[in-house]
Scaffold this motif. Structure first.
Motif, PDB file in Angstrom:
ATOM      1  N   LEU A  19      96.640  90.480  -0.450  1.00 38.12           N
ATOM      2  CA  LEU A  19      95.991  91.129  -1.595  1.00 38.12           C
ATOM      3  C   LEU A  19      96.498  90.568  -2.922  1.00 38.12           C
ATOM      4  O   LEU A  19      95.714  90.375  -3.855  1.00 38.12           O
ATOM      5  CB  LEU A  19      96.182  92.640  -1.521  1.00 38.12           C
ATOM      6  N   ASN A  23      93.838  88.653  -5.207  1.00 35.42           N
ATOM      7  CA  ASN A  23      93.544  89.288  -6.491  1.00 35.42           C
ATOM      8  C   ASN A  23      93.795  88.311  -7.640  1.00 35.42           C
ATOM      9  O   ASN A  23      93.016  88.251  -8.597  1.00 35.42           O
ATOM     10  CB  ASN A  23      94.364  90.564  -6.669  1.00 35.42           C
ATOM     11  N   GLN A  41      90.326  96.240  -2.428  1.00 33.71           N
ATOM     12  CA  GLN A  41      91.778  96.316  -2.272  1.00 33.71           C
ATOM     13  C   GLN A  41      92.168  97.369  -1.232  1.00 33.71           C
ATOM     14  O   GLN A  41      93.124  97.186  -0.479  1.00 33.71           O
ATOM     15  CB  GLN A  41      92.439  96.598  -3.617  1.00 33.71           C
TER      16      GLN A  41
END
Length: 162
Positions: A19, A23, A41
């Motif tokens: 993540l 991201n 997420q």
């Protein structure tokens, strides 16, 4: 020292690294310049766990996430063999220029060989010259089935989400 591992989605540290890197990538101009949504997420790792054909290579430098190569196994009907598509490939900004991308591509090539794949595919933005240079240096070519008809294009049809 760079450590490359195949992510274990049951490992919270690996899930967090996925993540973190995705991201950062999504937030960059080459990733669309927008952070992953809260929905993504929250649900991405669980959704990845449901798929048996996904392989995620994580790069760590001094136990900190540094890069990702998220690959999906597909199938070539013309070769009657599996193929490996690099769906997401990114190195965090502080770690760029240190050879991590080359190391990850070498690991992807080894994975594809182990899976008996006939080829590795990926998409890259025309304007992402640094990534294109890396891919070309590592032997990736434009996709031509018949050179007289030009290169294959990557297209999409966005589906509405609820």
């Amino acid at each position: 020292m760079i450590d490359l591992i195949i992510a274990d989605l049951e490992n919270p540290a690996h899930a967090a690294a996925i993540l973190t890197v995705l991201n950062d990538y999504a937030s960059s101009p080459t990733g669309g310049a927008q952070e992953l949504s809260a929905h993504v997420q929250k649900n991405l790792i669980a959704s990845l766990k449901k798929r048996s054909n996904i392989y995620t290579i994580l790069a760590f430098r001094q136990q900190q996430p540094a890069g990702i190569a998220l690959c999906m196994e597909g199938f070539s009907t013309f070769a009657c063999k599996p193929l490996l598509n690099i769906h997401d490939f990114a190195v965090l900004r502080p770690y760029r220029g240190q050879g991590i991308g080359k190391l990850m591509l070498a690991r992807v090539k080894q994975l594809a060989k182990n899976l008996g794949c006939c080829k590795i595919t990926l998409e890259v933005l025309e304007g992402n010259t640094i990534a294109r240079q890396l891919y070309e240096e590592e032997g990736f070519l434009d996709n031509h089935l018949n050179p007289s008809l030009g290169k294959a294009l990557f297209m999409q049809f966005p589906m509405e989400t609820e």
